[in-house]
Design an enzyme around this catalytic site. Structure first.
Site, PDB file in Angstrom:
ATOM      1  N   LEU A   1      74.143  17.396  31.294  1.00  0.00           N
ATOM      2  CA  LEU A   1      72.787  16.759  31.146  1.00  0.00           C
ATOM      3  C   LEU A   1      71.928  15.779  31.847  1.00  0.00           C
ATOM      4  CD1 LEU A   1      71.358  20.665  30.905  1.00  0.00           C
ATOM      5  CD2 LEU A   1      72.571  20.254  32.968  1.00  0.00           C
ATOM      6  N   GLY A   2      72.788  14.754  30.592  1.00  0.00           N
ATOM      7  CA  GLY A   2      72.089  13.753  30.457  1.00  0.00           C
ATOM      8  C   GLY A   2      72.985  12.933  29.419  1.00  0.00           C
ATOM      9  N   GLN A   3      72.079  11.143  28.728  1.00  0.00           N
ATOM     10  CA  GLN A   3      72.521  10.740  27.700  1.00  0.00           C
ATOM     11  C   GLN A   3      71.448  10.289  27.709  1.00  0.00           C
ATOM     12  OE1 GLN A   3      76.024   9.088  28.713  1.00  0.00           O
ATOM     13  NE2 GLN A   3      75.993   7.471  27.330  1.00  0.00           N
ATOM     14  N   GLY A   4      71.164   9.387  26.071  1.00  0.00           N
ATOM     15  CA  GLY A   4      70.380   8.739  25.184  1.00  0.00           C
ATOM     16  C   GLY A   4      70.420   8.098  24.362  1.00  0.00           C
ATOM     17  N   CYS A   5      70.225   6.715  23.658  1.00  0.00           N
ATOM     18  CA  CYS A   5      70.286   6.235  22.854  1.00  0.00           C
ATOM     19  C   CYS A   5      70.921   7.183  21.538  1.00  0.00           C
ATOM     20  CB  CYS A   5      68.972   5.835  22.046  1.00  0.00           C
ATOM     21  SG  CYS A   5      68.559   4.518  23.543  1.00  0.00           S
TER      22      CYS A   5
ATOM     23  N   GLU B   1      74.367  12.789  23.871  1.00  0.00           N
ATOM     24  CA  GLU B   1      74.340  13.242  25.187  1.00  0.00           C
ATOM     25  C   GLU B   1      73.440  14.786  24.961  1.00  0.00           C
ATOM     26  OE1 GLU B   1      78.507  11.181  26.468  1.00  0.00           O
ATOM     27  OE2 GLU B   1      78.457  13.294  25.793  1.00  0.00           O
ATOM     28  N   VAL B   2      73.410  15.257  26.022  1.00  0.00           N
ATOM     29  CA  VAL B   2      72.895  17.016  25.904  1.00  0.00           C
ATOM     30  C   VAL B   2      74.043  17.433  27.537  1.00  0.00           C
ATOM     31  CG1 VAL B   2      71.547  18.440  26.599  1.00  0.00           C
ATOM     32  CG2 VAL B   2      70.210  16.659  26.345  1.00  0.00           C
TER      33      VAL B   2
ATOM     34  N   LYS C   1      73.219  19.963  22.696  1.00  0.00           N
ATOM     35  CA  LYS C   1      72.537  18.276  22.367  1.00  0.00           C
ATOM     36  C   LYS C   1      73.707  17.697  21.444  1.00  0.00           C
ATOM     37  CE  LYS C   1      68.796  14.665  21.265  1.00  0.00           C
ATOM     38  NZ  LYS C   1      67.238  14.798  21.105  1.00  0.00           N
TER      39      LYS C   1
ATOM     40  N   ASP D   1      57.360  12.201  17.753  1.00  0.00           N
ATOM     41  CA  ASP D   1      58.519  11.522  19.287  1.00  0.00           C
ATOM     42  C   ASP D   1      57.591  12.581  20.734  1.00  0.00           C
ATOM     43  OD1 ASP D   1      59.525   9.522  20.509  1.00  0.00           O
ATOM     44  OD2 ASP D   1      61.393  10.386  20.073  1.00  0.00           O
TER      45      ASP D   1
END
EC number: 2.7.10.2
Length: 526
Positions: free
Chosen positions: A273-277, A280-281, A295, A386
């Protein structure tokens, strides 16, 4: 990031009927019986149909919009007065062998209710025994078992549910009065050309003899009789009672009894579904049956020991506007298992195709939902650290939930912990937190003000055209973002209250939530 409802959608929503529950009593069974999970037959499944709920016109702004914000009422609690026979309020499909499947309307004998939110029960319909979620049942023949009784939900929650455009005039629920102890309130949806869709609230008073009335000329021996009467006659109400207000199944407290630290093999990662620093999700399933979001954190992102300690606190935070933490894989790479929210992050949602169609009342309602979740965090003396659109998740019907609360302080990456590193969210962070590391609920309030700009600009990066260093310097010298285009001054004023230099002068989330309350409601005698 994405995330979700813990069960398949179809059985989780239904429209209720006005017919009273079966009042037959059943006998007990030996308490020593051991759990033996077998799926209950499908003969008791009640037909369902999907529905949404609606948020209403905020105080500061006009209009109302669709948004499901209310979970089902919390009906069941500790066994009272020796009552051990309960009735199922919803269908439940077990996910592990020690749980018990049951259908709405089944009668259940409670064997043991001393182990928290999961009770050992015996079905008087199927003869099987196993653990059940306690918030899926209510004492037999009690007011809590009535489908129109919503218990301690707030006035605002009742309005959100009843203002669904799909609800016909006369849709109703009964709840506890917020203003008079021991009294009830009948909340009814209405419509007229002047006010449009609105809600009227009627106080139900109690007689010394035990009866009930709305007007003293018409009295009833029970709430059930009162509801039956007004479902046939308006008799002074805005409209006769037509439909019981629809709602959704409540979340269970965890995936199953004792399912907290789970084996990695029990999870299947299906759609990224997504990727961050920091990881991933994924959308995935647990035990091959349960839709979840997973996550995954890159090794070295945080200490497994520190994460597990923090997760023990996080899992106790339960609110309809917080993404529920279901379970964890505590060995690296750490997996965090949360409820799946079908529309992903609020930031992506705002910038995507659907964002084009969002109008101010809908955006303000989303802000109100976030403020509601953060007001709970505030009451629990917790800090998010955050808060931004990327960490808000969106579900069906514009439901918004706060995610990733508390994780920021565990991150060990130097580019983040330096507070001015490339990965640190300077533009969302209060000056005292960015400069001195003073993270409090008041620094979360500052971040909420920035989040309001993300909402009103459909996901624009705050402080456009400025780098992190310039933002920090100018904010310290008193600069505040101007009112975004097409944003009412009243909403910008709320943002500026969040950005006051002195943290103690910033509003509470409770206040912010109140400023975003719906106003298209007509009071009657409450």
């Amino acid at each position: 990031m994405g995330s979700s409802k813990s069960k398949p959608k179809d059985p989780s929503q239904r429209r209720r009927s006005l017919e009273p529950p079966d009042s037959t009593h059943h006998g007990g069974f030996p308490a020593s019986q051991t759990p033996n999970k077998t799926a209950a037959p499908d003969t008791h499944r009640t037909p369902s149909r999907s529905f949404g709920t609606v948020a209403t016109e905020p105080k500061l702004f006009g209009g109302f919009n669709t948004s499901d914000t209310v979970t089902s009422p919390q009906r069941a609690g500790a066994l009272a007065g020796g009552v051990t026979t309960f009735v199922a309020l919803y269908d439940y499909e077990s996910w592990i062998e020690t749980d018990l499947s049951f259908k709405k309307g089944e009668r259940l004998q409670i064997v043991n209710n001393t182990e928290g939110n999961w009770w050992l029960a015996h079905s008087l319909t199927t003869g099987q025994t196993g653990y059940i979620p306690s918030n899926y049942v209510a004492p037999s023949d009690s007011i809590q078992a009535e489908e129109w009784y919503f218990g301690k939900i707030t006035r605002r929650e009742s309005e959100r549910l009843l203002l669904n455009p799909e609800n016909p005039r006369g849709t109703f629920l009964v709840r506890e009065s917020e203003t008079t102890k021991g009294a009830y309130c009948l909340s009814v949806s209405d419509f007229d050309n002047a006010k449009g869709l609105n809600v009227k609230h009627y106080k139900i008073r109690k007689l010394d003899s035990g009866g009930f009335y709305i007007t003293s000329r018409t009295q009833f021996s029970s709430l059930q009789q009162l509801v039956a009467y007004y479902s046939k006659h308006a008799d002074g109400l805005c409209h006769r009672l037509t439909n019981v207000c629809p709602t959704s199944k409540p979340q269970t407290q965890g995936l199953a009894k004792d399912a907290w630290e789970i084996p990695r093999e029990s999870l299947r990662l299906e759609v990224k579904l997504g990727q961050g620093c920091f990881g991933e999700v994924w959308m995935g399933t647990w035990n091959g049956t349960t839709r979840v979001a997973i996550k995954t954190l890159k090794p070295g992102t945080m200490s497994p020991e520190a994460f597990l300690q923090e997760a023990q606190v996080m899992k106790k935070l339960r609110h309809e506007k917080l993404v529920q933490l279901y379970a964890v894989v505590s060995e690296e790479p750490i997996y965090i298992v949360i409820e799946y929210m079908s529309k992903g992050s609020l930031l992506d949602f705002l910038k995507g195709e659907m964002g084009k169609y969002l109008r101010l009342p809908q955006l303000v309602d989303m802000a109100a939902q976030i403020a509601s979740g953060m007001a709970y965090v505030e009451r629990m003396n917790y800090v998010h650290r955050d808060l931004r659109a990327a960490n808000i998740l969106v579900g069906e019907n514009l439901v918004c939930k706060v995610a990733d609360f508390g994780l920021a302080r565990l991150i060990e990456d130097n580019e983040y912990t330096a507070r001015q590193g490339a990965k640190f969210p300077i533009k969302w962070t209060a000056p005292e937190a960015a400069l001195y590391g003073r993270f409090t609920i008041k620094s979360d309030v500052w971040s909420f003000g920035i989040l309001l700009t993300e909402l009103t600009t459909k996901g624009r990066v705050p402080y456009p055209g400025m780098g992190n260093g310039e933002v920090l310097d100018r904010v310290e010298r008193g600069y505040r973002m101007p009112c975004p285009p097409e944003c009412p001054e009243s909403l910008h004023d709320l943002m500026c209250q969040c950005w006051r230099r002195d943290p103690e002068e910033r509003p509470t989330f409770e206040y912010l939530q109140a400023q975003l309350l719906p106003a298209c409601v007509l009071e009657v005698a409450e």
